[in-house]
Design a protein around this motif. Structure first.
Motif: not given
Ligand SMILES: Cc1cc2nc3c(=O)[nH]c(=O)nc-3n(C[C@H](O)[C@H](O)[C@H](O)COP(=O)(O)OP(=O)(O)OC[C@H]3O[C@@H](n4cnc5c(N)ncnc54)[C@H](O)[C@@H]3O)c2cc1C
Length: 406
Positions: A16, A19-20, A23, A159, A162-163, A357, A361, A380, A383
């Motif tokens: 997570g 990914q964040a 992003a 996840v 995605s990252a 998620r 953040q 995110t 996504l």
């Protein structure tokens, strides 16, 4: 090699955060010693849920945030997160009566913003028989509400994937060995395929789950370690003996125990037992197995449990150290940062699968003092998450410029 962020651990929190951070436009390296979700993130109860029972300990903020994330994940990951009906039976001697449960479910619906997934109902008496095998003697009421179920390891892989699509790099297997932090950056030493390597970064984010302290111990100069404790939760996996989902109260101590059909098996959990020793030594004990079997048999007295076909798994929660029982301790994620104004090393410990998620953040917000402003690449919250069989390590393919000096 220089990165904005190095993340240790590819459990759900590490995935997570990666990914964040990717992003948000940062260059990211993830170090994972075994495989994505090799730790707690493949050993959870696999619920994407608000946590009905946290209402009793007044953790309203956590429940509201979890319900919000649940609604989002149902949209972003429809192949991975599915809503299922859970049943709460109330007996004459249950510690929570029908009024308490009705009040709790109403509050739950309120915190969910009365979305369509928050609807619940009390089943009419004639429908109780449909819940095959459930003890009917002294049964007073049955409530049905909804929670979402997932495959925790598959969600973590999605996840992380995605990252990586956003440019994060993954080194795996790669074991964090130590770090040296200073006013400008952090030098990170790790071992990959028997080779000692070094990376430098502006910020090191420790998402090593139950191994978090052993990572922090190897960050120089040393700091006082956060006061945390590992609490083991075990589950049983049985043949598919039941078709319905239940939220039960263990007769021994009134703790919550879930009985959940999952991937062609019946999952029963969980327990709470203080864990001493190395995280990798965590296994379901005979007492935990007996406790879960006794709970199952109490509510399903005629169920023929094939004792030679019981699998088990155990995961470790990271909780704040306390004299209180594990059951009543807060379940919020724990952050530990070395310097609030100029953060170099942040640890993200515990928390929930459901809220990964939102946690990511918050983690980024905690370290923004040491990160430059970058152009965001994605949000995110928008996504989609796609299931992937495995996460392929593609070293050196980061399209982002690596920045930072050490
Ligand atoms: C029994 C139980 C049931 C739960 N059920 C739920 C639930 O139903 N719903 C929910 O929302 N939450 C649930 N949770 C909470 C949730 O599962 C955890 O908060 C979450 O999985 C923690 O993820 P993590 O990434 O912090 O840790 P982990 O998943 O343990 O990841 C840590 C990673 O770090 C790696 N690592 C460690 N040391 C190093 C090193 N030196 N170098 C490189 N890599 C390293 C490990 O290999 C591992 O992959 C449950 C927790 C437990 C214990």
């Amino acid at each position: 090699m220089k990165y904005d962020v190095v993340v240790v651990g590819a459990g759900i929190q590490g995935a997570g955060v990666a990914q964040a951070a990717a992003a948000a436009g940062y260059s990211v390296l993830v170090l994972e010693q075994t495989a994505p979700a090799a730790g707690t993130s493949s050993k959870s109860s696999k619920l994407i849920h608000g946590g009905l029972r946290y209402l009793e300990s007044a953790q309203f903020g956590l429940v509201r945030e979890s319900l919000h994330e649940r609604a989002l994940l149902l949209k972003l990951a429809p192949e991975l997160v599915k809503l299922e009906p859970l049943h709460i039976p109330i007996y004459e001697n249950s510690s929570r009566n029908a009024l308490t449960i009705r009040t709790g479910l109403s509050l739950y619906a309120l915190l969910a913003g009365f979305d369509k997934h928050a609807l619940f109902k009390q089943l009419p008496r004639h429908a109780w028989n449909e819940l095959t095998g459930l003890q009917q003697e002294n049964l007073k009421a049955v409530f049905r509400y909804h929670e979402a179920q997932t495959d925790d390891a598959a969600l973590t892989r999605a996840v992380l994937h995605s990252a990586m699509q956003l440019g994060a790099e993954l080194e795996m297997p790669a074991r964090f060995m130590g770090a040296q932090r200073n006013a400008q950056c952090c030098r990170v030493d790790y071992e990959s395929a028997g080779v000692q390597r070094t990376a430098s970064c502006r910020v090191l984010i420790n998402c090593a789950g139950p191994w978090a302290l052993s990572v922090l111990e190897r960050v120089k100069p040393n700091r006082t370690l956060p006061a945390i404790e590992l609490v083991q939760g075990s589950h049983l996996l049985l043949p598919p003996l039941l078709n319905h989902y239940f939220y039960l109260e263990a007769p021994q101590d009134q703790r919550a125990v879930f009985v959940l059909p999952w991937q062609g098996q019946l999952m029963v959990g969980t327990t709470e037992k203080i864990h001493q020793g190395a995280p990798e030594q965590s296994v379901c004990s005979t007492e935990e197995r007996d406790y879960l079997l006794a709970t199952l048999q109490h509510y399903f007295p005629t169920l023929a449990i094939p004792h030679n076909q019981i699998e088990t798994f155990a995961g470790l929660r990271v909780l704040p150290k306390s004299d209180k029982s594990a059951f009543s301790r807060p379940r919020d994620v724990l952050f530990d940062v070395d310097d609030e104004r100029q953060p170099r090393v942040l640890s993200v410990m515990g928390g929930k699968l459901t809220t990964y998620r939102a946690t990511a953040q918050m983690a980024l917000a905690r370290v923004k003092g040491s990160l430059p402003t970058k152009e965001h690449r994605a949000d995110t919250a928008r996504l989609p998450l796609i299931p992937v069989e495995q996460v392929v390590v593609a070293g050196g393919s980061n399209p982002l410029q690596k920045t930072g000096t050490c």
